[in-house]
Design an enzyme around this catalytic site. Structure first.
Site, short mmCIF file in Angstrom:
data_model
loop_
_atom_site.label_atom_id
_atom_site.label_comp_id
_atom_site.label_asym_id
_atom_site.label_seq_id
_atom_site.Cartn_x
_atom_site.Cartn_y
_atom_site.Cartn_z
N ILE A 89 0.83 -1.20 0.00
CA ILE A 89 0.00 0.00 0.00
C ILE A 89 0.87 1.25 0.00
CG2 ILE A 89 -1.94 1.13 1.16
CD1 ILE A 89 -2.34 -1.85 0.21
N GLU A 90 1.95 1.22 0.75
CA GLU A 90 2.79 2.41 0.90
C GLU A 90 3.61 2.72 -0.35
OE1 GLU A 90 3.03 4.65 3.10
OE2 GLU A 90 1.90 3.87 4.80
N SER A 91 4.24 1.71 -0.92
CA SER A 91 5.23 1.99 -1.97
C SER A 91 5.26 0.95 -3.07
CB SER A 91 6.62 2.05 -1.33
OG SER A 91 6.96 0.78 -0.76
N TYR B 248 -7.20 3.88 3.24
CA TYR B 248 -5.94 3.23 3.61
C TYR B 248 -6.14 1.79 4.08
CZ TYR B 248 -1.16 3.06 5.50
OH TYR B 248 0.15 2.73 5.76
#
Length: 529
Positions: free
Chosen positions: A151-153, A256
């Protein structure tokens, strides 16, 4: 058989019977005294009754033949099988409560319609997932968190957001510093696989301890602990629930946890979403190797028989072509290549590093620094990422080639704190000025903010030379000073022109205009609108 020999056999047989009897007595453990535990005082046992069985003596025991007996069946024991692969191991560790909302369905659809994207990021994750899962299990944390870098990167350790968050865990600069992630001239630990994972799990555990809920902890990881605190307080004051779905959040934070839940669902049931997960074995991908000396990245890659690109994929925090043992003593290499590296290192002949760090002793231009370290200005700028029209402040740390004068490994204080401090480089422009009445070099130089020695040098004069009124002199002035002087000259010229115009007699007007103005003054003619 002699009498003595028969006597010895009889005694041995009697001893054997006594031993067997003793073992039989020990085999049945006595019942602990009523009302007390073993080793505690208890009431004496009652005396035997007259009809009790006679006490045991070896002579009244008849031994029967030894026969096979069926062992008592034990209750069934659950068998544990090893995980088939790392995905199976991750599934077994799922322990966060599931989120089931329309936003989750939306994100599932988004990922399911992008199989190429899923393939790229899952293949990229194969280098790092085993280590993350190991750390989560060691800490007793949910294995879903191993999916958070998706999800982040998208598991890209070189990713940088528009807000300057970096690494696969996307740490902001200030947050990274608070978790001891060094960010300096030579490395950025927010991208380091081991350091950033340690910091991210520390941070997530800290947030979970604060909120007592993994969904709120994840929201705080994305949005900030203070923002989540304020959102909870607002709901509490309004008598509203304070769960993740109840808080008023920005769109990014609202999506998120649903994103993470969607990826979790795809990993749990890839067939249901038409997804194909790459094979990732349940074993380490990399090995940690400790360096005792500074080494060039190119040499490490060659000795390990890997490409520089693959080496940097496992060691993404490195900014320079040099690994400094004092700052980054541990490097990561693919499992098999680590053995190759150590074997080749033992037989390597020649220098280990061709670079070192040099601390700029005083503020100077890039050209001056390049001349001191034996590099071209363009190469020094390129290696150290120095922008144009900037000069180096004292204390800046630069990567430079090793030489006889500079051949030592980089000390720890430089490796951990090296920085590049820049100042605008003043650009000088050749300007011609005129001396005023009574001027000397000192007066003229002071008026333009330069030294008299420099003025004398530029004009090939002595410092005490006399100047004539109106004499032309060449000065090298900063561009901004020149512009200011030019503006000042224009202002003076404009003022002078106005003064001259005011001193002149009024121009003669035409006879017709004069007669018209006279009539106006006498009120005989009205002006037109």
């Amino acid at each position: 058989m002699s009498t003595d020999h028969l006597s010895r056999l009889t005694r041995r047989f009697a001893g054997l019977l006594a031993t067997l009897a003793l073992l039989a007595g020990c085999a049945s453990s006595p019942t602990p005294p009523r009302g007390g535990a073993w080793g505690q005082a208890s009431t004496p046992a009652p005396a035997p009754q007259p009809d009790a069985a006679p006490a045991y003596t070896p002579s009244n025991v008849t031994l029967g033949p030894i026969v096979a007996a069926r062992a008592t069946e034990l209750p069934a024991v659950a068998t544990l099988t090893a995980p088939v692969d790392l995905w199976d191991r991750i599934r077994r560790g799922f322990s966060m409560p599931d989120l089931d909302t329309e936003l989750v369905r939306d994100r599932e659809q988004w990922y399911a319609t992008r199989p190429d994207y899923i393939q790229r990021m899952t293949e990229r994750s194969s280098r790092y997932l085993f280590h993350i899962v190991e750390e989560l299990e060691r800490r007793g944390m949910p294995s879903e968190l191993a999916l958070l870098p998706f999800i982040e990167s998208a598991f890209n350790p070189q990713a940088v957001s528009s807000a300057r968050a970096a690494g696969m865990w996307q740490f902001m600069p200030a947050t990274g510093q608070s978790f001891d992630l060094k960010q300096n001239m030579f490395r950025d630990d927010r991208r380091d696989v081991l350091a950033s994972t340690r910091a991210a799990l520390d941070y997530l555990q800290q947030l979970h301890d604060r909120f007592g809920d993994w969904h709120l902890a994840l929201a705080a990881y994305n949005w900030g602990q203070g923002n989540v605190n304020r959102a909870i307080t607002r709901n509490q004051n309004a008598g509203m629930a304070t769960g993740y779905n109840d808080l008023n959040m920005p769109t990014e934070t609202r999506y998120y946890v649903p994103k993470l839940q969607a990826v979790k669902n795809i990993v749990a049931r890839p067939q249901a979403f038409g997804a194909t997960l790459p094979d990732i074995g349940n074993h380490p991908f990399f090995e940690t190797v400790t360096l005792e000396r500074d080494m060039d990245v190119a040499l490490i890659a060659r000795l390990a028989d890997v490409s520089e690109r693959d080496f940097r994929a496992l060691n993404p925090s490195l900014k320079q072509p040099l690994v400094m043992a004092a700052g980054t003593p541990n490097i990561l290499l693919p499992w098999d290549n680590a053995t190759t590296f150590l074997r080749n290192l033992q037989t390597h002949q020649g220098p280990l590093a061709s670079w070192t760090a040099w601390v700029v002793p005083s503020t100077m231009t890039v050209a001056q620094a390049a001349s001191r370290v034996g590099m071209s200005e363009s190469e020094l700028r390129s290696v150290n990422n120095i922008p144009p029209r900037m000069k180096l402040r004292a204390g800046s740390s630069l990567l430079v080639p090793r030489s006889e004068r500079r051949d030592a490994d980089v000390p720890v204080h430089v490796a951990d704190n090296g920085h590049l401090s820049l100042a605008p480089e003043v650009i000088l422009r050749k300007t011609t000025v005129r001396a005023r009445k009574g001027d000397n070099l000192a007066k003229l130089a002071g008026r333009y903010g330069v030294s008299a020695v420099s003025v004398a040098d530029w004009n090939k004069l002595s410092v005490n030379a006399k100047l004539k009124t109106g004499q032309r002199l060449t000065l090298m002035l900063p561009r901004q000073v020149s512009v200011a002087s030019s503006s000042k000259s224009k202002t003076k010229a404009s003022t002078k022109a106005r003064a001259q115009a005011a001193a002149k007699p009024p121009a003669k007007r035409s006879t017709a205009a004069t007669r018209k103005n006279t009539k106006l003054a006498q009120g005989k003619t009205a002006p037109r609108n």
